[in-house]
Design a protein around this motif. Structure first.
Motif, PDB file in Angstrom:
ATOM      1  N   ILE A   6      39.961 105.578  56.692  1.00 29.21           N
ATOM      2  CA  ILE A   6      38.974 105.278  55.564  1.00 29.21           C
ATOM      3  C   ILE A   6      38.232 103.951  55.386  1.00 29.21           C
ATOM      4  O   ILE A   6      37.401 103.711  54.963  1.00 29.21           O
ATOM      5  N   ALA A   7      39.196 103.050  56.131  1.00 33.56           N
ATOM      6  CA  ALA A   7      38.669 101.596  55.949  1.00 33.56           C
ATOM      7  C   ALA A   7      39.234 100.746  57.151  1.00 33.56           C
ATOM      8  O   ALA A   7      40.467 101.096  57.696  1.00 33.56           O
ATOM      9  N   GLU A   8      38.550  99.981  57.616  1.00 37.79           N
ATOM     10  CA  GLU A   8      39.154  99.035  58.663  1.00 37.79           C
ATOM     11  C   GLU A   8      38.571  97.487  58.148  1.00 37.79           C
ATOM     12  O   GLU A   8      37.521  97.428  57.979  1.00 37.79           O
ATOM     13  N   LEU A   9      39.696  96.645  57.843  1.00 34.14           N
ATOM     14  CA  LEU A   9      39.411  95.638  57.251  1.00 34.14           C
ATOM     15  C   LEU A   9      40.104  94.383  57.976  1.00 34.14           C
ATOM     16  O   LEU A   9      41.176  94.607  58.842  1.00 34.14           O
ATOM     17  N   VAL A  10      40.024  93.238  57.605  1.00 32.25           N
ATOM     18  CA  VAL A  10      40.476  91.911  58.062  1.00 32.25           C
ATOM     19  C   VAL A  10      41.495  91.422  56.903  1.00 32.25           C
ATOM     20  O   VAL A  10      40.859  91.218  56.060  1.00 32.25           O
ATOM     21  N   SER A  11      42.583  90.998  57.161  1.00 29.50           N
ATOM     22  CA  SER A  11      43.385  90.353  56.363  1.00 29.50           C
ATOM     23  C   SER A  11      43.303  89.261  56.036  1.00 29.50           C
ATOM     24  O   SER A  11      42.500  88.322  56.578  1.00 29.50           O
ATOM     25  N   PRO A  12      43.546  88.742  54.849  1.00 33.52           N
ATOM     26  CA  PRO A  12      43.872  89.361  53.649  1.00 33.52           C
ATOM     27  C   PRO A  12      42.659  90.169  52.885  1.00 33.52           C
ATOM     28  O   PRO A  12      41.653  89.826  53.022  1.00 33.52           O
TER      29      PRO A  12
ATOM     30  N   PHE B 261      41.474  95.929  48.095  1.00 34.99           N
ATOM     31  CA  PHE B 261      41.124  97.471  48.526  1.00 34.99           C
ATOM     32  C   PHE B 261      40.980  98.236  47.356  1.00 34.99           C
ATOM     33  O   PHE B 261      41.996  98.124  46.656  1.00 34.99           O
ATOM     34  N   GLU B 262      39.916  99.185  46.941  1.00 34.76           N
ATOM     35  CA  GLU B 262      39.924 100.003  45.675  1.00 34.76           C
ATOM     36  C   GLU B 262      39.817 101.557  46.429  1.00 34.76           C
ATOM     37  O   GLU B 262      38.962 101.953  47.249  1.00 34.76           O
ATOM     38  N   LEU B 263      41.004 102.177  45.948  1.00 36.18           N
ATOM     39  CA  LEU B 263      41.181 103.366  46.638  1.00 36.18           C
ATOM     40  C   LEU B 263      40.498 104.304  45.332  1.00 36.18           C
ATOM     41  O   LEU B 263      40.873 104.376  44.405  1.00 36.18           O
ATOM     42  N   ASP B 264      39.536 105.108  45.899  1.00 33.85           N
ATOM     43  CA  ASP B 264      38.628 106.105  44.899  1.00 33.85           C
ATOM     44  C   ASP B 264      39.382 107.443  45.058  1.00 33.85           C
ATOM     45  O   ASP B 264      39.164 108.212  45.947  1.00 33.85           O
TER      46      ASP B 264
END
Length: 137
Positions: free
Chosen positions: A18-24, A27-30
């Motif tokens: 549901i998401a591909e992100l770069v650390s750090p 994130f908000e989970l709906d």
């Protein structure tokens, strides 16, 4: 610039994150897009060298109306006629709290009656005992 780890977030057993992100990352989970019930959040991280880390976080979604039941408990052994009170109410949203119907009336626990009777008995004893002492003075 130092290479950073990539984070992939999955819900349940979905093959596509549901998401591909770069650390750090924040994130908000709906959860409003998930059905009520048990779910699992799977977080996979890949560092710049290609090593993977994985973490599973089980959680339960309960966005629907809350259901309160008085008179029977889960896995109870019952007999005869059982009075049951059921209350269901919506929570509104994060901006507006629905006050109407959100409080479930409950019966008074038996230990409150025992405490009240004990206090009244003690008060009567104290009153009689202190009256008897003042009579003999």
């Amino acid at each position: 610039m130092v290479d950073k780890s990539k984070i992939f977030i999955f819900i349940d057993d979905e093959p596509k994150p549901i998401a591909e992100l770069v650390s750090p990352v924040n994130f908000e989970l709906d959860t409003t897009k998930l059905v009520d019930g048990q779910h699992s959040l799977k977080i996979v991280s890949k560092d710049p060298t290609g090593k993977e880390g994985i973490r599973f976080i089980p959680f339960e979604v309960r966005n629907g109306p809350a259901i309160a039941i008085e008179g029977i408990k889960e896995n109870a052994v019952v007999d005869g006629v059982i009075p049951i009170m059921i209350n269901a109410y919506g929570k509104g949203d994060s901006k507006n709290f629905l006050i109407v119907g959100s409080e479930t009336p409950q019966s008074i626990p038996f230990w409150i009656f025992i405490l009240l009777i004990s206090f009244v008995a003690w008060a009567i004893y104290y009153h009689i005992d202190s009256s008897a002492v003042s009579l003999f003075k």
